[in-house]
Design a protein around this motif. Sequence first.
Motif, PDB file in Angstrom:
ATOM      1  N   ASP A  29       0.809  -1.216   0.000  1.00 37.43           N
ATOM      2  CA  ASP A  29       0.000   0.000   0.000  1.00 37.43           C
ATOM      3  C   ASP A  29       0.847   1.273   0.000  1.00 37.43           C
ATOM      4  O   ASP A  29       0.316   2.376  -0.063  1.00 37.43           O
ATOM      5  CB  ASP A  29      -0.967   0.016   1.182  1.00 37.43           C
ATOM      6  N   GLY A  30       2.182   1.137   0.057  1.00 39.89           N
ATOM      7  CA  GLY A  30       3.053   2.305   0.033  1.00 39.89           C
ATOM      8  C   GLY A  30       3.196   2.985   1.376  1.00 39.89           C
ATOM      9  O   GLY A  30       3.867   4.010   1.480  1.00 39.89           O
ATOM     10  N   ARG A  31       2.597   2.424   2.403  1.00 38.18           N
ATOM     11  CA  ARG A  31       2.723   2.990   3.757  1.00 38.18           C
ATOM     12  C   ARG A  31       3.812   2.217   4.488  1.00 38.18           C
ATOM     13  O   ARG A  31       3.808   0.993   4.502  1.00 38.18           O
ATOM     14  CB  ARG A  31       1.401   2.892   4.511  1.00 38.18           C
ATOM     15  N   TRP A  32       4.740   2.937   5.087  1.00 37.92           N
ATOM     16  CA  TRP A  32       5.875   2.316   5.738  1.00 37.92           C
ATOM     17  C   TRP A  32       5.433   1.553   6.974  1.00 37.92           C
ATOM     18  O   TRP A  32       4.777   2.088   7.858  1.00 37.92           O
ATOM     19  CB  TRP A  32       6.920   3.370   6.101  1.00 37.92           C
ATOM     20  N   GLY A  33       5.820   0.279   7.040  1.00 38.13           N
ATOM     21  CA  GLY A  33       5.468  -0.566   8.173  1.00 38.13           C
ATOM     22  C   GLY A  33       6.676  -1.055   8.944  1.00 38.13           C
ATOM     23  O   GLY A  33       6.537  -1.810   9.896  1.00 38.13           O
ATOM     24  N   GLY A  34       7.870  -0.639   8.525  1.00 37.48           N
ATOM     25  CA  GLY A  34       9.082  -1.022   9.223  1.00 37.48           C
ATOM     26  C   GLY A  34       9.388  -0.035  10.338  1.00 37.48           C
ATOM     27  O   GLY A  34       8.510   0.677  10.822  1.00 37.48           O
ATOM     28  N   ASP A  35      10.651   0.013  10.742  1.00 35.34           N
ATOM     29  CA  ASP A  35      11.050   0.901  11.827  1.00 35.34           C
ATOM     30  C   ASP A  35      11.384   2.290  11.292  1.00 35.34           C
ATOM     31  O   ASP A  35      11.609   2.473  10.094  1.00 35.34           O
ATOM     32  CB  ASP A  35      12.242   0.308  12.573  1.00 35.34           C
ATOM     33  N   ALA A  36      11.446   3.259  12.183  1.00 36.13           N
ATOM     34  CA  ALA A  36      11.686   4.649  11.812  1.00 36.13           C
ATOM     35  C   ALA A  36      13.036   4.859  11.138  1.00 36.13           C
ATOM     36  O   ALA A  36      13.209   5.790  10.359  1.00 36.13           O
ATOM     37  CB  ALA A  36      11.592   5.549  13.043  1.00 36.13           C
ATOM     38  N   CYS A  37      13.994   3.975  11.392  1.00 38.28           N
ATOM     39  CA  CYS A  37      15.342   4.107  10.839  1.00 38.28           C
ATOM     40  C   CYS A  37      15.422   3.665   9.386  1.00 38.28           C
ATOM     41  O   CYS A  37      16.464   3.816   8.755  1.00 38.28           O
ATOM     42  CB  CYS A  37      16.332   3.334  11.693  1.00 38.28           C
ATOM     43  N   GLY A  38      14.355   3.088   8.846  1.00 36.56           N
ATOM     44  CA  GLY A  38      14.337   2.650   7.446  1.00 36.56           C
ATOM     45  C   GLY A  38      14.499   1.163   7.268  1.00 36.56           C
ATOM     46  O   GLY A  38      14.417   0.662   6.158  1.00 36.56           O
ATOM     47  N   CYS A  39      14.720   0.438   8.354  1.00 34.39           N
ATOM     48  CA  CYS A  39      14.826  -1.010   8.283  1.00 34.39           C
ATOM     49  C   CYS A  39      13.426  -1.609   8.182  1.00 34.39           C
ATOM     50  O   CYS A  39      12.516  -1.179   8.903  1.00 34.39           O
ATOM     51  CB  CYS A  39      15.526  -1.540   9.535  1.00 34.39           C
ATOM     52  N   PRO A  40      13.223  -2.607   7.314  1.00 39.29           N
ATOM     53  CA  PRO A  40      11.907  -3.228   7.208  1.00 39.29           C
ATOM     54  C   PRO A  40      11.494  -3.995   8.466  1.00 39.29           C
ATOM     55  O   PRO A  40      10.318  -4.277   8.659  1.00 39.29           O
ATOM     56  CB  PRO A  40      12.028  -4.178   6.018  1.00 39.29           C
ATOM     57  N   ASP A  41      12.440  -4.323   9.328  1.00 39.82           N
ATOM     58  CA  ASP A  41      12.143  -4.992  10.597  1.00 39.82           C
ATOM     59  C   ASP A  41      11.667  -3.936  11.586  1.00 39.82           C
ATOM     60  O   ASP A  41      12.431  -3.064  11.997  1.00 39.82           O
ATOM     61  CB  ASP A  41      13.396  -5.689  11.119  1.00 39.82           C
ATOM     62  N   ARG A  43      11.301  -3.949  14.557  1.00 41.45           N
ATOM     63  CA  ARG A  43      11.952  -4.043  15.866  1.00 41.45           C
ATOM     64  C   ARG A  43      13.397  -3.571  15.809  1.00 41.45           C
ATOM     65  O   ARG A  43      14.159  -3.770  16.748  1.00 41.45           O
ATOM     66  CB  ARG A  43      11.956  -5.493  16.366  1.00 41.45           C
ATOM     67  N   CYS A  44      13.822  -2.957  14.717  1.00 43.16           N
ATOM     68  CA  CYS A  44      15.236  -2.642  14.511  1.00 43.16           C
ATOM     69  C   CYS A  44      15.802  -1.789  15.646  1.00 43.16           C
ATOM     70  O   CYS A  44      16.817  -2.136  16.232  1.00 43.16           O
ATOM     71  CB  CYS A  44      15.439  -1.952  13.172  1.00 43.16           C
ATOM     72  N   ILE A  45      15.166  -0.662  15.938  1.00 43.41           N
ATOM     73  CA  ILE A  45      15.627   0.184  17.031  1.00 43.41           C
ATOM     74  C   ILE A  45      15.351  -0.568  18.330  1.00 43.41           C
ATOM     75  O   ILE A  45      14.222  -0.912  18.629  1.00 43.41           O
ATOM     76  CB  ILE A  45      14.931   1.558  17.027  1.00 43.41           C
ATOM     77  N   GLY A  46      16.425  -0.831  19.053  1.00 47.60           N
ATOM     78  CA  GLY A  46      16.326  -1.590  20.285  1.00 47.60           C
ATOM     79  C   GLY A  46      16.711  -3.052  20.112  1.00 47.60           C
ATOM     80  O   GLY A  46      16.917  -3.763  21.086  1.00 47.60           O
ATOM     81  N   HIS A  52      19.931   5.879  19.896  1.00 45.21           N
ATOM     82  CA  HIS A  52      20.891   6.958  19.641  1.00 45.21           C
ATOM     83  C   HIS A  52      21.979   6.574  18.638  1.00 45.21           C
ATOM     84  O   HIS A  52      22.797   7.394  18.275  1.00 45.21           O
ATOM     85  CB  HIS A  52      21.538   7.408  20.961  1.00 45.21           C
ATOM     86  N   GLN A  53      21.983   5.327  18.170  1.00 44.53           N
ATOM     87  CA  GLN A  53      22.977   4.864  17.206  1.00 44.53           C
ATOM     88  C   GLN A  53      22.409   4.881  15.789  1.00 44.53           C
ATOM     89  O   GLN A  53      21.207   4.771  15.599  1.00 44.53           O
ATOM     90  CB  GLN A  53      23.422   3.437  17.535  1.00 44.53           C
ATOM     91  N   GLU A  54      23.314   4.997  14.828  1.00 49.54           N
ATOM     92  CA  GLU A  54      22.885   4.942  13.434  1.00 49.54           C
ATOM     93  C   GLU A  54      22.522   3.509  13.060  1.00 49.54           C
ATOM     94  O   GLU A  54      23.097   2.555  13.562  1.00 49.54           O
ATOM     95  CB  GLU A  54      24.001   5.425  12.517  1.00 49.54           C
ATOM     96  N   CYS A  55      21.579   3.384  12.151  1.00 49.03           N
ATOM     97  CA  CYS A  55      21.168   2.078  11.652  1.00 49.03           C
ATOM     98  C   CYS A  55      22.084   1.676  10.509  1.00 49.03           C
ATOM     99  O   CYS A  55      22.285   2.442   9.571  1.00 49.03           O
ATOM    100  CB  CYS A  55      19.720   2.140  11.160  1.00 49.03           C
ATOM    101  N   GLY A  56      22.629   0.475  10.587  1.00 49.88           N
ATOM    102  CA  GLY A  56      23.443  -0.034   9.498  1.00 49.88           C
ATOM    103  C   GLY A  56      22.616  -0.770   8.463  1.00 49.88           C
ATOM    104  O   GLY A  56      23.100  -1.086   7.379  1.00 49.88           O
ATOM    105  N   CYS A  57      21.362  -1.061   8.793  1.00 49.36           N
ATOM    106  CA  CYS A  57      20.505  -1.825   7.888  1.00 49.36           C
ATOM    107  C   CYS A  57      20.180  -1.047   6.617  1.00 49.36           C
ATOM    108  O   CYS A  57      20.315  -1.579   5.514  1.00 49.36           O
ATOM    109  CB  CYS A  57      19.199  -2.211   8.587  1.00 49.36           C
TER     110      CYS A  57
END
Length: 69
Positions: A29-41, A43-46, A52-57
């Motif tokens: 549907d074009g609506r983002w359902g992953g984490d705020a950092c851009g990872c599709p998971d 649960r990425c943050i945490g 406070h760390q950058e996402c490597g994903c």
Amino acid sequence: MRLNAEARDLLSTYELTEAQWARENHFADGRWGGDACGCPDDRCIGFHHDEHQECGCLPALLSARAPRD
């Protein structure tokens, strides 16, 4: 969930919108359902990194994308 500013900035360097990134990651549907950092998971943050760390994903996923014609 909405992508954070860092993720949106990185996507823009790849000339991708949030909706395009969402569709590429199985959110039809074009609506983002992953984490705020851009990872599709979502649960990425945490899980993959602290808030406070950058996402490597996201950089890894973007660099692994198939070239666009």
